[in-house]
Design an enzyme around this catalytic site. Structure first.
Site, short mmCIF file in Angstrom:
data_model
loop_
_atom_site.label_atom_id
_atom_site.label_comp_id
_atom_site.label_asym_id
_atom_site.label_seq_id
_atom_site.Cartn_x
_atom_site.Cartn_y
_atom_site.Cartn_z
N HIS A 74 1.10 -1.14 -0.12
CA HIS A 74 -0.29 0.22 -0.07
C HIS A 74 0.69 1.10 -0.26
O HIS A 74 0.07 2.90 -0.26
CB HIS A 74 -1.18 0.08 0.57
N ASP A 121 -0.05 -7.58 1.54
CA ASP A 121 0.16 -6.17 1.42
C ASP A 121 1.66 -6.06 1.63
O ASP A 121 2.47 -5.78 2.75
CB ASP A 121 -0.54 -5.44 2.65
N GLY A 222 2.17 6.22 8.96
CA GLY A 222 3.87 6.56 8.98
C GLY A 222 4.83 5.37 9.34
O GLY A 222 5.34 6.12 8.44
N SER A 224 3.93 2.52 8.59
CA SER A 224 3.89 1.41 7.20
C SER A 224 4.43 1.16 6.42
O SER A 224 5.33 2.32 6.37
CB SER A 224 2.36 1.82 6.59
N GLY A 225 4.78 -0.30 6.36
CA GLY A 225 5.63 -0.75 5.63
C GLY A 225 6.93 -1.03 6.57
O GLY A 225 8.50 -1.61 6.22
N1 ARG Z 1 -1.65 1.97 7.32
C1 ARG Z 1 -0.89 2.93 8.11
C2 ARG Z 1 0.38 4.11 7.84
O1 ARG Z 1 -0.15 3.78 5.93
C3 ARG Z 1 0.21 2.21 8.87
C4 ARG Z 1 -1.27 1.57 9.84
C5 ARG Z 1 -0.86 0.79 11.25
N2 ARG Z 1 -1.52 0.83 12.26
C6 ARG Z 1 -2.06 0.07 13.77
N3 ARG Z 1 -2.58 1.00 14.31
N4 ARG Z 1 -0.79 -0.86 13.63
O2 ARG Z 1 1.34 4.40 8.40
#
Ligand code: ARG
Length: 275
Positions: A74, A121, A222, A224-225
């Site tokens: 994503h 993902d 933030g 993520s990844g």
């Molecule tokens: N999708 C989020 C991003 O793009 C990360 C979300 C992780 N959320 C969590 N509650 N651990 O940065």
């Protein structure tokens, strides 16, 4: 870089942060709870940058080989990104202060990826040139396929993401770390069904996902990844890739990670086992 620019950069970054490019949700760094990471720790952590965000941080990632970065699909999709629009910043203590961005030659998102909640993902970025390996910049070890990371495993997640829902990491943007408890898939799935009308027979947490965190400790937008790593028999193994959640650090809503063991064969179609 002249001193003035170094001082002005965080300000500039905040201004630019406020105006996301069209068609792309702005994603920034954060970890809920935890603390600043010690300088020598997490040498595989990278920051992913995008041209449309003026080369600011969009996501985390991890070095899994001197020339390969593991991240979330994503972060680079679903529309296929031109490698020329992406750059990788190896481990730095404060985001933007010591930038030496590395060009990317190839972006490979998992072909089954559609949306984070549907799984797959996961993505790979090949660097144009291998990074210079040192004690503070080097790859993380991938887990053996049999590793399940049971409840009680010591795991940490790291990143420059939000420090709470809607609350960005303040300057000087230090890399953060937090220890997160593993939540077993069936327990996590039950938690996610609480307060929802989704039938208990419709799984929310899938087999290619892994849950970790609680109402005080979580990753956030933030992060993520970025990597979830666990110490098993004295070695740090990457168990997960930060993927999604319902808010951040909410009760009954652990953070959800892409389960790395599920995708080892796919990863090794591209990434050599030995550097
Ligand atoms: N999708 C989020 C991003 O793009 C990360 C979300 C992780 N959320 C969590 N509650 N651990 O940065």
């Amino acid at each position: 870089m002249p001193n003035l620019l170094v001082l002005a950069l965080p300000l500039l970054v905040r201004l630019v942060h406020a105006t996301p490019a069209p068609g792309r949700a702005l994603q920034r760094a954060g970890i809920v709870g935890g603390q600043e990471a010690p300088e020598h720790k997490w040498p595989w952590q990278v920051s992913l940058r995008h041209s449309a965000q003026y080369w600011q941080h969009i996501c985390g990632g991890s070095l899994i080989h001197p020339q390969w970065v593991l991240t979330a699909a994503h972060c680079v999709g679903p529309e296929v990104q031109d490698p020329a629009d992406l750059r990788v910043q190896p481990r730095e203590q404060h985001l933007y202060y010591q930038d030496k961005l590395l060009p990317v030659s190839r972006v490979i998102a998992h072909p089954n990826y559609y949306a984070a909640q549907d799984g797959a993902d996961i993505a790979l970025l090949e660097l144009e040139d291998p990074v210079n390996i040192s004690s503070h910049v080097h790859p993380v070890t991938l887990p053996p396929a049999s590793e399940t990371f049971p409840t009680g495993t010591r795991c940490w997640v790291t990143g420059w993401g939000n420090v709470n829902r809607g609350e960005p990491l303040p300057p000087p943007f230090p890399l953060k770390q937090v220890k997160v408890p593993i939540v077993e898939n069936s327990v996590c799935d039950m938690k996610y069904h609480s307060g929802l009308y989704t039938g208990d027979n419709i799984p929310i947490v899938r087999d290619d996902m892994l849950c970790a965190g609680n109402s005080k400790r979580d990753s956030c937008q933030g992060d993520s990844g970025g990597p979830l790593v666990c110490k098993v028999n004295g070695i740090w193994l990457q168990a997960g890739v930060v993927s999604w959640g319902d808010g951040c650090a909410q009760p009954n809503r652990p953070g959800i990670y892409t389960r790395v063991t599920y995708y080892l064969d796919w990863i090794h179609q591209y990434v050599p086992e030995e550097p």
